[in-house]
Design an enzyme around this catalytic site. Structure first.
Site, PDB file in Angstrom:
ATOM      1  N   GLU A  41       0.773  -1.352   0.079  1.00 36.43           N
ATOM      2  CA  GLU A  41      -0.111  -0.027  -0.236  1.00 36.43           C
ATOM      3  C   GLU A  41       0.823   1.338   0.091  1.00 36.43           C
ATOM      4  OE1 GLU A  41      -2.843  -0.766   3.330  1.00 36.43           O
ATOM      5  OE2 GLU A  41      -4.205  -1.728   1.626  1.00 36.43           O
ATOM      6  N   GLU A  58      -5.382  -8.366  -1.150  1.00 39.83           N
ATOM      7  CA  GLU A  58      -6.136  -8.320  -0.126  1.00 39.83           C
ATOM      8  C   GLU A  58      -7.396  -7.919  -0.080  1.00 39.83           C
ATOM      9  OE1 GLU A  58      -4.756  -5.601   3.080  1.00 39.83           O
ATOM     10  OE2 GLU A  58      -2.598  -5.977   2.442  1.00 39.83           O
TER      11      GLU A  58
HETATM   12  C1  BGP Z   1      -4.661  -3.017   4.817  1.00 41.08           C
HETATM   13  C2  BGP Z   1      -3.288  -3.390   5.542  1.00 41.08           C
HETATM   14  C3  BGP Z   1      -3.287  -4.826   6.159  1.00 41.08           C
HETATM   15  C4  BGP Z   1      -4.733  -4.912   7.179  1.00 41.08           C
HETATM   16  C5  BGP Z   1      -5.916  -4.701   6.141  1.00 41.08           C
HETATM   17  C6  BGP Z   1      -6.978  -4.565   7.197  1.00 41.08           C
HETATM   18  O1  BGP Z   1      -4.774  -1.773   4.691  1.00 41.08           O
HETATM   19  O2  BGP Z   1      -2.467  -3.743   4.461  1.00 41.08           O
HETATM   20  O3  BGP Z   1      -1.926  -4.687   6.956  1.00 41.08           O
HETATM   21  O4  BGP Z   1      -4.427  -4.808   8.164  1.00 41.08           O
HETATM   22  O5  BGP Z   1      -5.751  -3.113   5.821  1.00 41.08           O
HETATM   23  O6  BGP Z   1      -7.054  -3.420   7.880  1.00 41.08           O
HETATM   24  P1  BGP Z   1      -7.365  -3.504   9.372  1.00 41.08           P
HETATM   25  O7  BGP Z   1      -6.365  -4.581   9.980  1.00 41.08           O
HETATM   26  O8  BGP Z   1      -7.062  -2.242   9.975  1.00 41.08           O
HETATM   27  O9  BGP Z   1      -8.845  -3.921   9.746  1.00 41.08           O
END
Ligand code: BGP
Length: 475
Positions: free
Chosen positions: A178, A374
């Site tokens: 990201e 993701e």
């Molecule tokens: C993305 C990141 C991840 C992950 C995901 C979910 O932005 O790359 O590392 O954590 O989001 O977010 P969260 O864990 O805050 O729910």
């Protein structure tokens, strides 16, 4: 429902990050990373960044879900679901505990040898992110994080070290997770490892840090291809899909500008090797003066990526109307509520069709292979007395998103893989909670410190197993 759309050898799997699963934060020579210096929070209480650790404070990443000791069991469970790929990251501070050393930590390198060995035992492709929000803390404190140009060299040294070590074990690499989060305030610490001063021109600092990362990424792509021409090295963009709130031309234009700056700017540099035309005006109007050398420009042109990947969770709306303040707080993106969408318990709007839109948009712009690395739903799971977890809501979320992914493939998008976020429950990045669960595999660890870390299969586990087995035909 039956579908027949995805290519053979589609890379089904799941995605994680070292700091959110491994634990063992100081074991076998590992140094602390920036995520070891951020406390646990929750939906209403933000995590606190503590350059010096606070006595008695809770740091959830220190032991995370103890993947460091339990990776064999976890990988076996993922193999049982039929995973073809496992996205993970290498903790930079396990290889270079401070970040600026000449020699790597052998015990750290050996840990990933074992993990890759285990993945190969089950025929799983590792998909490895070099930097997923886990800069060595020393580089944050002593060098000021990515605002410092010296980090390009440290990163390159780290990248070459792991490329050489794992050149026969890993084919698919991603440079920065990201990377475009540096276009937002969230990105300063998580993405850039920077503790910014209140008086500082934060945008200037963030975009300069982003530039350093883009150069570091391009160097890694070039070095990686020299080390093993068979490497496939990609970029990773947090896709911040933003719709115009209304059809007023002002809103439509604003949504385009939002997309350009937050999504396309970094993507264009990765894919085309130069800044897009719209960047100059934005920088000018925001008092941003980037230091870009001739050598930087040359390296950006040489280090273009082999494929494009993104995360996609939700979409938001933007509006030029001054009466409508930002209503949504995601981890990275914010915006205005979309009256047509429902949201998760953490307020992330659920928009499966948005994924089809994003994939078409990205493929239309770049025409290179894409992976969704993701996607998922953070939700509260309540295990039954017998330990089972009836997570139909998670199945529904994935079903709708996979359907739309199939539609995008039918639209002509060259999609190579899909790794869901957190196939096993892990520590949330934005809140530090375990309660925000994403997994097909339940981990018995609670935010109050109770739980024995045991793993168990949720209903979605068996569902995803059938999806993979049928290559997405049985949803
Ligand atoms: C993305 C990141 C991840 C992950 C995901 C979910 O932005 O790359 O590392 O954590 O989001 O977010 P969260 O864990 O805050 O729910």
């Amino acid at each position: 429902m039956e579908h027949n759309c995805l290519p053979n050898h589609f890379l089904w799997g799941g995605a994680t990050a070292a700091n959110q699963i491994e634990g063992a934060w100081l074991l076998d020579g590992k140094g602390p990373s920036i995520m070891d210096h951020i406390t646990g929070g929750n939906h209403t209480k933000p995590r606190e960044i503590t350059p010096d650790l606070l006595l008695g404070a809770f740091y959830p990443n220190h032991d995370a879900i103890d993947f460091y000791h339990r990776y064999k069991e976890d990988i076996r469970l993922m193999a049982e679901m039929g995973f073809k790929a496992f996205r993970m990251s290498i903790a930079w501070s396990r290889i270079f505990p401070k970040g600026d050393e000449a020699e790597p930590n052998q015990a750290g390198l050996e840990f990933y040898d074992r993990v890759f060995g285990e993945l190969h035992r089950y025929g799983m492709e590792p998909l490895v992110t070099l930097s997923h929000y886990e800069l060595p803390m020393y580089l944050c404190k002593e060098y000021g994080g990515w605002k410092n140009r010296k980090l390009i060299d440290f990163f390159e040294h780290y990248a070459i070290t792991v490329f050489q070590r794992y050149k026969d074990k890993v084919k698919y690499w991603l440079t920065f997770n990201e990377i475009n989060c540096l276009t937002t305030n969230f990105g300063a610490y998580f993405g850039g490892g920077m503790l910014l001063e209140p008086g500082e021109n934060q945008e200037q600092t963030r975009y300069q840090a982003l530039h350093h990362q883009l150069v570091a990424s391009a160097k890694a792509v070039k070095d990686g291809h020299e080390i093993n021409p068979g490497f496939k090295i990609g970029c990773m963009i947090c896709y911040m899909a933003a719709y115009p709130l209304t059809c007023s031309p002002e809103d439509v234009l604003l949504a385009q500008q939002y997309d350009q700056i937050h999504n396309c700017l970094a993507g264009d540099v990765h894919v085309y090797g130069e800044y897009p035309a719209f960047a100059a005006r934005y920088f000018d109007e925001h008092g941003i003066r980037l230091e870009v050398t001739r050598e930087d420009e040359a390296i950006l042109r040489k280090g273009t990526v082999d494929y494009y990947t993104c995360s996609y969770y939700s979409s938001n709306c933007v509006t030029a109307s001054p009466e409508k303040a930002s209503e949504i707080k995601g981890n990275i993106m914010g915006g205005v509520k979309n009256p047509y969408l429902k949201a998760s318990e953490w307020g992330w709007q659920i928009d499966a069709k948005g994924l089809r839109w994003v994939l078409n948009h990205v493929y239309g712009r770049y025409r290179i292979p894409i992976m969704v690395v993701e996607n998922g739903l953070g939700a509260v799971d309540a295990p039954e007395k017998d330990g089972s977890v009836r997570d139909q809501y998670r199945i529904d979320y994935f079903r709708r998103h996979i359907e739309q992914m199939c539609e995008a493939v039918r639209d002509g998008v060259d999609l190579k893989g899909y790794t869901t976020w957190g196939p096993i429950d892990l520590v949330s990045a934005s809140t530090g909670e375990m309660a925000k669960r994403y997994g097909f595999i339940y981990v018995n660890k609670q935010d109050d410190g109770t739980g024995d870390y045991s793993r168990s299969r949720k209903d979605s586990f068996y569902w995803y197993q059938r999806v993979i087995e049928s290559n997405g035909q049985v949803l």
